[in-house]
Motif scaffolding. Structure first.
Motif, PDB file in Angstrom:
ATOM      1  N   THR A  43      -2.318   0.716  -9.736  1.00 39.78           N
ATOM      2  CA  THR A  43      -2.727  -0.561  -9.151  1.00 39.78           C
ATOM      3  C   THR A  43      -2.433  -1.755 -10.047  1.00 39.78           C
ATOM      4  O   THR A  43      -2.334  -2.874  -9.560  1.00 39.78           O
ATOM      5  CB  THR A  43      -4.244  -0.557  -8.860  1.00 39.78           C
ATOM      6  N   ILE A  65      -4.044   4.708  -7.185  1.00 38.64           N
ATOM      7  CA  ILE A  65      -4.373   4.811  -5.766  1.00 38.64           C
ATOM      8  C   ILE A  65      -4.271   6.284  -5.406  1.00 38.64           C
ATOM      9  O   ILE A  65      -3.275   6.937  -5.708  1.00 38.64           O
ATOM     10  CB  ILE A  65      -3.402   3.973  -4.901  1.00 38.64           C
ATOM     11  N   ASN A 116      -3.047  -3.583  -3.693  1.00 35.37           N
ATOM     12  CA  ASN A 116      -3.606  -2.844  -4.836  1.00 35.37           C
ATOM     13  C   ASN A 116      -4.928  -3.463  -5.273  1.00 35.37           C
ATOM     14  O   ASN A 116      -5.853  -2.759  -5.669  1.00 35.37           O
ATOM     15  CB  ASN A 116      -2.615  -2.838  -5.996  1.00 35.37           C
ATOM     16  N   THR A 120      -8.464  -1.382  -5.332  1.00 35.28           N
ATOM     17  CA  THR A 120      -9.237  -1.230  -6.568  1.00 35.28           C
ATOM     18  C   THR A 120     -10.649  -1.785  -6.401  1.00 35.28           C
ATOM     19  O   THR A 120     -11.627  -1.144  -6.807  1.00 35.28           O
ATOM     20  CB  THR A 120      -8.517  -1.918  -7.741  1.00 35.28           C
TER      21      THR A 120
END
Length: 144
Positions: A43, A65, A116, A120
């Motif tokens: 990420t 991920i 991303n 996260t």
């Protein structure tokens, strides 16, 4: 004195039990398909938190991920190692917080650009909801 009706009811009940037993032995069982877990996408962020499963701080750097069979998924056991490979068997998630976790992923990830950054943030929110203690991250404005 048994009546014909009583005998008939008992006979039908006995036949139903036998039919159920036979069908359960001859029927096909549930087939469990093993899935592939892939951790090949970084990420660009890191995270440090105290896992309720380990009771000490761990750092995820790099933060990956997680994908199962090509679909992005989220981890519900912070601190438990996961490695790329096959053999993962999906199962129903049973937890009192299942509803709130579904809402977090739906509104925070599914209804977003699924970047991303989004992934996260949502993963850390899930861990916090399940007892993780946030220490730090490289995510801009995470607390907000």
């Amino acid at each position: 004195m048994k009546t014909k009706r009583t005998i008939l009811k008992k006979s039908v009940a006995c036949l139903m039990i036998i039919a159920t037993l036979i069908s359960s032995f001859l029927g096909t069982g549930t087939i469990a398909k093993a899935s592939d877990l892939v951790l090949d996408e970084v990420t660009g962020y890191s995270y440090t938190g105290v896992s309720p499963h380990l009771s000490y701080a761990i750092t995820h750097d790099p933060f990956y991920i997680m994908k199962v069979d090509g679909k992005k998924v989220f981890c519900v056991e912070s601190g438990i190692l996961a490695d790329t490979g096959g053999g993962y068997i999906p199962e129903a998630y049973v937890n009192a917080k299942k509803d709130i976790l579904s809402k977090i992923t739906y509104y925070g990830f599914t209804m977003t650009s699924q970047s991303n950054y989004n992934y996260t943030v949502i993963q850390i929110m899930i861990w916090e909801e399940l007892g993780d203690q946030y220490i730090s991250s490289t995510i801009p404005n995470y607390e907000q």
